[in-house]
Write an enzyme that holds these catalytic residues in place. Structure first.
Site, PDB file in Angstrom:
ATOM      1  N   HIS A 156     -12.461   7.307  11.026  1.00 26.76           N
ATOM      2  CA  HIS A 156     -12.217   7.034   9.580  1.00 26.76           C
ATOM      3  C   HIS A 156     -13.334   5.755   9.315  1.00 26.76           C
ATOM      4  O   HIS A 156     -12.792   4.790   8.576  1.00 26.76           O
ATOM      5  CB  HIS A 156     -10.916   6.946   9.499  1.00 26.76           C
ATOM      6  CG  HIS A 156     -10.327   7.119   7.853  1.00 26.76           C
ATOM      7  ND1 HIS A 156     -10.904   6.017   6.918  1.00 26.76           N
ATOM      8  CD2 HIS A 156      -9.515   7.658   7.103  1.00 26.76           C
ATOM      9  CE1 HIS A 156     -10.309   6.096   5.774  1.00 26.76           C
ATOM     10  NE2 HIS A 156      -9.446   7.076   5.879  1.00 26.76           N
ATOM     11  N   GLU A 260     -16.663   9.798   7.239  1.00 29.58           N
ATOM     12  CA  GLU A 260     -15.587   9.782   8.524  1.00 29.58           C
ATOM     13  C   GLU A 260     -16.179  11.084   9.334  1.00 29.58           C
ATOM     14  O   GLU A 260     -16.518  12.271   8.661  1.00 29.58           O
ATOM     15  CB  GLU A 260     -14.104  10.293   8.120  1.00 29.58           C
ATOM     16  CG  GLU A 260     -13.767   8.874   7.051  1.00 29.58           C
ATOM     17  CD  GLU A 260     -12.439   9.662   6.472  1.00 29.58           C
ATOM     18  OE1 GLU A 260     -11.607  10.072   7.028  1.00 29.58           O
ATOM     19  OE2 GLU A 260     -12.184   9.023   5.265  1.00 29.58           O
TER      20      GLU A 260
HETATM   21  O1  TA6 Z   1      -9.750   9.998   4.660  1.00 31.55           O
HETATM   22  C1  TA6 Z   1      -9.363   9.657   3.542  1.00 31.55           C
HETATM   23  C2  TA6 Z   1      -7.951   9.359   3.086  1.00 31.55           C
HETATM   24  O2  TA6 Z   1      -7.295  10.345   3.646  1.00 31.55           O
HETATM   25  C3  TA6 Z   1      -7.722   9.270   1.752  1.00 31.55           C
HETATM   26  O3  TA6 Z   1      -7.095  10.161   1.072  1.00 31.55           O
HETATM   27  C4  TA6 Z   1      -7.055   7.814   1.587  1.00 31.55           C
HETATM   28  O4  TA6 Z   1      -5.760   7.995   1.542  1.00 31.55           O
HETATM   29  C5  TA6 Z   1      -7.625   7.322   2.884  1.00 31.55           C
HETATM   30  O5  TA6 Z   1      -7.567   8.045   3.780  1.00 31.55           O
HETATM   31  C6  TA6 Z   1      -6.966   5.784   3.346  1.00 31.55           C
HETATM   32  O6  TA6 Z   1      -5.685   6.251   4.137  1.00 31.55           O
HETATM   33  P1  TA6 Z   1      -4.657   5.037   4.465  1.00 31.55           P
HETATM   34  O7  TA6 Z   1      -3.427   5.694   4.835  1.00 31.55           O
HETATM   35  O8  TA6 Z   1      -5.735   4.227   5.492  1.00 31.55           O
HETATM   36  O9  TA6 Z   1      -4.606   4.412   2.927  1.00 31.55           O
END
Ligand code: TA6
Length: 284
Positions: A156, A260
């Site tokens: 990510h 990602e």
């Molecule tokens: O990968 C994108 C995502 O799933 C978004 O929807 C956003 O919520 C982000 O990840 C971050 O998630 P987190 O749990 O680290 O706040």
């Protein structure tokens, strides 16, 4: 070339890698979380929030969270799984000695805590390698149990930019995507360049293996290559959702974009003793 372990923020241990060309990288054992990559003669490529908590039980805000065994809320586990909040170990003592390439190998095995959430025996290994103007991050998952299991996963990656409104993501033209929060609606990216001018939360299915982030404000192009991760996610929370994140400063959404490398649409199915490998390389 060298690698050493030092005490990071809040005394969490981190591995510091340095390459003979002058480039450096840092990886916390907490989450096997890459928090820095500075290429030779260059600037930081990775975004980490100045409000990040660096605390056990929560993920570092920024860097490269390892998403395993569940992407986002696509299942019953805590959001994005438990790998990013687990304490990983160095794979073996030689993993942080000098070598032909500066490299750290970390591992995470199932435990009572993981099995209470996800009843499977596994070994996850993360290799972080400093290359020539490149950072390679490779995740390998092995089924060490007697029953098959399925999982989704992602690296990510939060990329640091000078001003996200002046960045463009290239390479997604013609790729189908869904927008998180709008299930069932399919779109096709029709532009040569994706501008980040508002909230973006897209899952691109079967994306091209190489994308480009053009940070026009910073005068830098980062090439993002993926292997074994067929999908790609592009995320920026923008102002309102960014403000709602307790571990991110109000204006920091301007300094980052997540690109990602992901395996979401077709989960990995692993038979007993089988392994799967996915890799993301950042190149400048
Ligand atoms: O990968 C994108 C995502 O799933 C978004 O929807 C956003 O919520 C982000 O990840 C971050 O998630 P987190 O749990 O680290 O706040």
């Amino acid at each position: 070339m060298s690698a050493r372990i030092v005490s990071g923020v809040n005394a969490l241990p981190k591995v510091v890698l340095s390459h003979g060309d002058g480039s450096t990288a840092e990886v916390y054992l907490h989450g096997a979380h890459v928090t820095s990559w500075i290429p030779a003669g260059g600037r930081e490529v990775i975004f980490v929030s100045r409000r990040s908590l660096y605390a056990r039980g929560t993920a570092i805000r920024g860097g490269i969270p390892v998403i395993f065994p569940q992407f986002a809320g696509l299942g019953p586990l805590p959001k994005h799984g438990f790998a990013r909040t687990s304490e990983w170990q160095l794979a073996n003592p030689v993993a942080v000695t000098a070598g032909p390439a500066s490299h750290a190998a970390l591992r995470l095995q199932d435990s009572d805590v993981s099995r209470a959430l996800w009843p499977h025996a596994f070994l996850a290994e993360l290799d972080v390698m400093l290359g020539d103007r490149a950072l390679h991050v490779e995740l390998r998952v092995t089924n060490t149990g007697v029953a098959p299991f399925d999982f989704t996963s992602a690296l990510h990656t939060y990329l640091r930019v000078r001003d996200v409104r002046r960045t463009r993501v290239r390479g997604l033209r013609g790729t189908r995507y869904t927008v998180t929060g709008q299930p069932g609606l399919d779109h096709v990216d029709e532009g040569d360049e994706l501008a980040v001018m508002g909230e973006l939360d897209r899952v691109y299915e079967n994306a091209p293996p190489a994308l480009e982030l053009d940070d026009r404000g910073g005068g830098r192009i980062v090439r993002i290559e993926a292997l074994g991760f067929p999908d790609a996610v592009v995320w920026n929370p923008w102002a309102e959702k960014g403000r709602a994140l307790p571990d991110m400063a109000a204006d920091e959404y301007l300094d980052m974009v997540c690109i990602e490398a992901a395996r979401i649409a077709a989960p990995v199915h692993l038979a007993p003793r089988a392994s799967w490998t996915g890799r993301q390389s950042l190149c400048v």
